[in-house]
Each structure stands twice: as structure tokens, then as C-alpha cells.
Design a protein around this motif. Structure first.
Motif, PDB file in Angstrom:
ATOM      1  N   ASN A  99       0.796  -1.228   0.000  1.00  0.00           N
ATOM      2  CA  ASN A  99       0.000   0.000   0.000  1.00  0.00           C
ATOM      3  C   ASN A  99       0.826   1.274   0.000  1.00  0.00           C
ATOM      4  OD1 ASN A  99      -2.859  -0.819   0.142  1.00  0.00           O
ATOM      5  ND2 ASN A  99      -2.089  -1.957   1.904  1.00  0.00           N
ATOM      6  N   LEU A 100       2.122   1.161   0.111  1.00  0.00           N
ATOM      7  CA  LEU A 100       2.955   2.347   0.201  1.00  0.00           C
ATOM      8  C   LEU A 100       3.089   3.073  -1.132  1.00  0.00           C
ATOM      9  CD1 LEU A 100       4.413   3.715   2.480  1.00  0.00           C
ATOM     10  CD2 LEU A 100       6.453   2.469   1.874  1.00  0.00           C
ATOM     11  N   TYR A 101       3.148   2.351  -2.213  1.00  0.00           N
ATOM     12  CA  TYR A 101       3.407   2.956  -3.518  1.00  0.00           C
ATOM     13  C   TYR A 101       2.169   2.965  -4.399  1.00  0.00           C
ATOM     14  CZ  TYR A 101       8.037   2.661  -1.776  1.00  0.00           C
ATOM     15  OH  TYR A 101       9.135   2.812  -0.982  1.00  0.00           O
ATOM     16  N   THR A 102       1.035   3.222  -3.806  1.00  0.00           N
ATOM     17  CA  THR A 102      -0.191   3.340  -4.586  1.00  0.00           C
ATOM     18  C   THR A 102      -0.517   4.813  -4.797  1.00  0.00           C
ATOM     19  OG1 THR A 102      -1.568   3.322  -2.614  1.00  0.00           O
ATOM     20  CG2 THR A 102      -1.107   1.188  -3.636  1.00  0.00           C
ATOM     21  N   ASN A 103      -1.502   5.076  -5.604  1.00  0.00           N
ATOM     22  CA  ASN A 103      -1.951   6.425  -5.907  1.00  0.00           C
ATOM     23  C   ASN A 103      -2.891   6.957  -4.827  1.00  0.00           C
ATOM     24  OD1 ASN A 103      -1.880   8.607  -7.548  1.00  0.00           O
ATOM     25  ND2 ASN A 103      -3.380   7.843  -8.992  1.00  0.00           N
ATOM     26  N   TYR A 104      -3.198   6.163  -3.837  1.00  0.00           N
ATOM     27  CA  TYR A 104      -4.180   6.489  -2.798  1.00  0.00           C
ATOM     28  C   TYR A 104      -3.855   7.788  -2.076  1.00  0.00           C
ATOM     29  CZ  TYR A 104      -6.633   6.063   1.672  1.00  0.00           C
ATOM     30  OH  TYR A 104      -7.398   6.306   2.781  1.00  0.00           O
ATOM     31  N   TYR A 105      -2.606   7.963  -1.668  1.00  0.00           N
ATOM     32  CA  TYR A 105      -2.214   9.128  -0.874  1.00  0.00           C
ATOM     33  C   TYR A 105      -2.306  10.420  -1.683  1.00  0.00           C
ATOM     34  CZ  TYR A 105      -0.612   5.323   1.956  1.00  0.00           C
ATOM     35  OH  TYR A 105      -0.568   4.160   2.665  1.00  0.00           O
ATOM     36  N   GLN A 106      -1.892  10.369  -2.942  1.00  0.00           N
ATOM     37  CA  GLN A 106      -1.985  11.566  -3.774  1.00  0.00           C
ATOM     38  C   GLN A 106      -3.440  11.948  -4.026  1.00  0.00           C
ATOM     39  OE1 GLN A 106       0.452  11.709  -7.250  1.00  0.00           O
ATOM     40  NE2 GLN A 106      -0.595  13.503  -8.067  1.00  0.00           N
ATOM     41  N   LEU A 107      -4.299  10.969  -4.271  1.00  0.00           N
ATOM     42  CA  LEU A 107      -5.715  11.270  -4.498  1.00  0.00           C
ATOM     43  C   LEU A 107      -6.377  11.872  -3.265  1.00  0.00           C
ATOM     44  CD1 LEU A 107      -6.780   8.120  -6.537  1.00  0.00           C
ATOM     45  CD2 LEU A 107      -6.441  10.432  -7.384  1.00  0.00           C
ATOM     46  N   LYS A 108      -6.114  11.301  -2.096  1.00  0.00           N
ATOM     47  CA  LYS A 108      -6.691  11.825  -0.858  1.00  0.00           C
ATOM     48  C   LYS A 108      -6.165  13.229  -0.556  1.00  0.00           C
ATOM     49  CE  LYS A 108      -9.062   9.000   1.652  1.00  0.00           C
ATOM     50  NZ  LYS A 108     -10.477   9.170   1.896  1.00  0.00           N
ATOM     51  N   LEU A 109      -4.865  13.438  -0.737  1.00  0.00           N
ATOM     52  CA  LEU A 109      -4.270  14.743  -0.475  1.00  0.00           C
ATOM     53  C   LEU A 109      -4.796  15.799  -1.445  1.00  0.00           C
ATOM     54  CD1 LEU A 109      -2.171  16.281   1.229  1.00  0.00           C
ATOM     55  CD2 LEU A 109      -0.480  15.664  -0.483  1.00  0.00           C
ATOM     56  N   THR A 110      -4.907  15.452  -2.720  1.00  0.00           N
ATOM     57  CA  THR A 110      -5.437  16.381  -3.718  1.00  0.00           C
ATOM     58  C   THR A 110      -6.880  16.749  -3.411  1.00  0.00           C
ATOM     59  OG1 THR A 110      -3.974  15.396  -5.361  1.00  0.00           O
ATOM     60  CG2 THR A 110      -5.780  16.726  -6.189  1.00  0.00           C
ATOM     61  N   HIS A 111      -7.668  15.772  -3.017  1.00  0.00           N
ATOM     62  CA  HIS A 111      -9.073  16.036  -2.685  1.00  0.00           C
ATOM     63  C   HIS A 111      -9.190  16.935  -1.453  1.00  0.00           C
ATOM     64  CE1 HIS A 111     -13.362  15.429  -2.439  1.00  0.00           C
ATOM     65  NE2 HIS A 111     -13.232  15.047  -1.184  1.00  0.00           N
ATOM     66  N   PHE A 112      -8.365  16.685  -0.446  1.00  0.00           N
ATOM     67  CA  PHE A 112      -8.413  17.476   0.787  1.00  0.00           C
ATOM     68  C   PHE A 112      -7.971  18.923   0.554  1.00  0.00           C
ATOM     69  CE2 PHE A 112      -6.210  19.070   4.621  1.00  0.00           C
ATOM     70  CZ  PHE A 112      -7.284  19.092   5.494  1.00  0.00           C
ATOM     71  N   THR A 113      -6.937  19.119  -0.266  1.00  0.00           N
ATOM     72  CA  THR A 113      -6.344  20.449  -0.425  1.00  0.00           C
ATOM     73  C   THR A 113      -6.865  21.224  -1.628  1.00  0.00           C
ATOM     74  OG1 THR A 113      -4.502  19.570  -1.717  1.00  0.00           O
ATOM     75  CG2 THR A 113      -4.202  19.715   0.671  1.00  0.00           C
ATOM     76  N   LYS A 114      -7.844  20.712  -2.342  1.00  0.00           N
ATOM     77  CA  LYS A 114      -8.254  21.371  -3.590  1.00  0.00           C
ATOM     78  C   LYS A 114      -8.792  22.784  -3.391  1.00  0.00           C
ATOM     79  CE  LYS A 114     -12.850  19.349  -3.864  1.00  0.00           C
ATOM     80  NZ  LYS A 114     -13.698  18.439  -4.590  1.00  0.00           N
ATOM     81  N   SER A 115      -9.290  23.117  -2.217  1.00  0.00           N
ATOM     82  CA  SER A 115      -9.831  24.455  -1.992  1.00  0.00           C
ATOM     83  C   SER A 115      -8.766  25.480  -1.593  1.00  0.00           C
ATOM     84  CB  SER A 115     -10.919  24.408  -0.925  1.00  0.00           C
ATOM     85  OG  SER A 115     -10.364  24.011   0.304  1.00  0.00           O
ATOM     86  N   PHE A 116      -7.594  25.029  -1.128  1.00  0.00           N
ATOM     87  CA  PHE A 116      -6.612  26.005  -0.656  1.00  0.00           C
ATOM     88  C   PHE A 116      -5.190  25.792  -1.158  1.00  0.00           C
ATOM     89  CE2 PHE A 116      -6.835  22.710   2.567  1.00  0.00           C
ATOM     90  CZ  PHE A 116      -5.512  22.456   2.857  1.00  0.00           C
ATOM     91  N   LEU A 117      -4.868  24.634  -1.748  1.00  0.00           N
ATOM     92  CA  LEU A 117      -3.502  24.379  -2.201  1.00  0.00           C
ATOM     93  C   LEU A 117      -3.529  23.356  -3.332  1.00  0.00           C
ATOM     94  CD1 LEU A 117      -0.442  24.949  -1.420  1.00  0.00           C
ATOM     95  CD2 LEU A 117      -0.559  22.822  -0.154  1.00  0.00           C
TER      96      LEU A 117
END
Length: 131
Positions: A99-117
Motif C-alpha cells: 500500500n505504500l506505492y499506490t496512488n491512494y495518498y496523492q488522491l486523498k491529499l489532492t481532494h483534501f487540499t483542492k480548496s486552498f492548495l
């Protein structure tokens, strides 16, 4: 080292992304945000995970790049640390590396920060085993 269920298992000591890939991520006009955290597996092995993500320009922006505000960067870094820690702490080694090298973390981070970063890339750049 041994072979189980068509997967090769080895004694893991660490991982590091190549310098070519790392330097290609470091682009001018964008913020580079680094973070590290300690993870402990069920078998008692401790790892330090180093990761990196960069900002991107907004979709409709005419500006060349985007530098994140300090408060936005701190908020994104805190969320990312919490996300990785909740997902990977106290798990098995197989679960950790699958699970370390999946796209999961980037997708979650992008979704969380889309309003401010605007976040462009998220990479695990280094894993270090420590005692």
C-alpha cells in the motif's frame, strides 16, 4: 530471501528514489513540501518514511507557478502525516509495502487540499529501517 505465492520476499533495509527522478520534481516556481514520520509494524520493525509533494498551478490561472502559503503548507503536511500514519501504522510488512506505492495518498491529499492548495505530485522518496 524467499519466494511465497509468486512474490519475492527479502530482508528489507531501505529504499531511496533516484536522484534523476527527485531533481525532475524540483521545478522552479512551485513549492516543495517534505515530511517524514515514524511507522511501527506489527512485528516490531520501525521505519522512517520520507515523502515529498509539490504544488501545481490552478487550472484557470495565467500565472506560471504557485507558491503555497505557509499556513496552507502546514495544514497539508499535517493531514498527509495523519493519513499515512492511520493507514500504515501497526500493520504487517506485506500490507505496508503493497500500500505504500499506490496512488491512494496523492488522491486523498489532492481532494483534501483542492480548496486552498493545488497539489501536483506526491512521492515516497525514502524509507529507512531503524532499530
Amino acid at each position: 530471501s524467499d519466494l511465497k505465492y509468486n512474490q519475492f520476499h527479502t530482508n528489507f533495509e531501505g529504499y531511496k528514489i533516484t536522484n534523476d527522478k527527485l531533481f525532475s520534481l524540483l521545478v522552479k516556481s512551485y513549492s516543495t513540501i517534505e515530511l517524514n514520520l515514524k511507522i511501527k509494524t506489527r512485528c516490531g520493525t520501525n521505519f522512517i518514511i520520507f515523502s515529498l509533494f509539490t504544488t501545481d498551478k490552478y487550472f484557470h490561472s495565467n500565472r506560471k507557478g504557485y507558491y503555497g502559503k505557509k499556513s496552507s503548507i502546514i495544514k497539508a503536511r499535517k493531514y498527509c502525516k495523519q493519513l499515512i500514519h492511520e493507514k500504515l501504522n501497526n500493520q504487517t510488512l506485506d500490507y505496508l509495502f503493497s500500500n505504500l506505492y499506490t496512488n491512494y495518498y496523492q488522491l486523498k491529499l489532492t481532494h483534501f487540499t483542492k480548496s486552498f492548495l493545488p497539489v501536483a505530485n506526491f512521492y515516497i522518496i525514502k524509507i529507512k529501517k531503524f532499530k
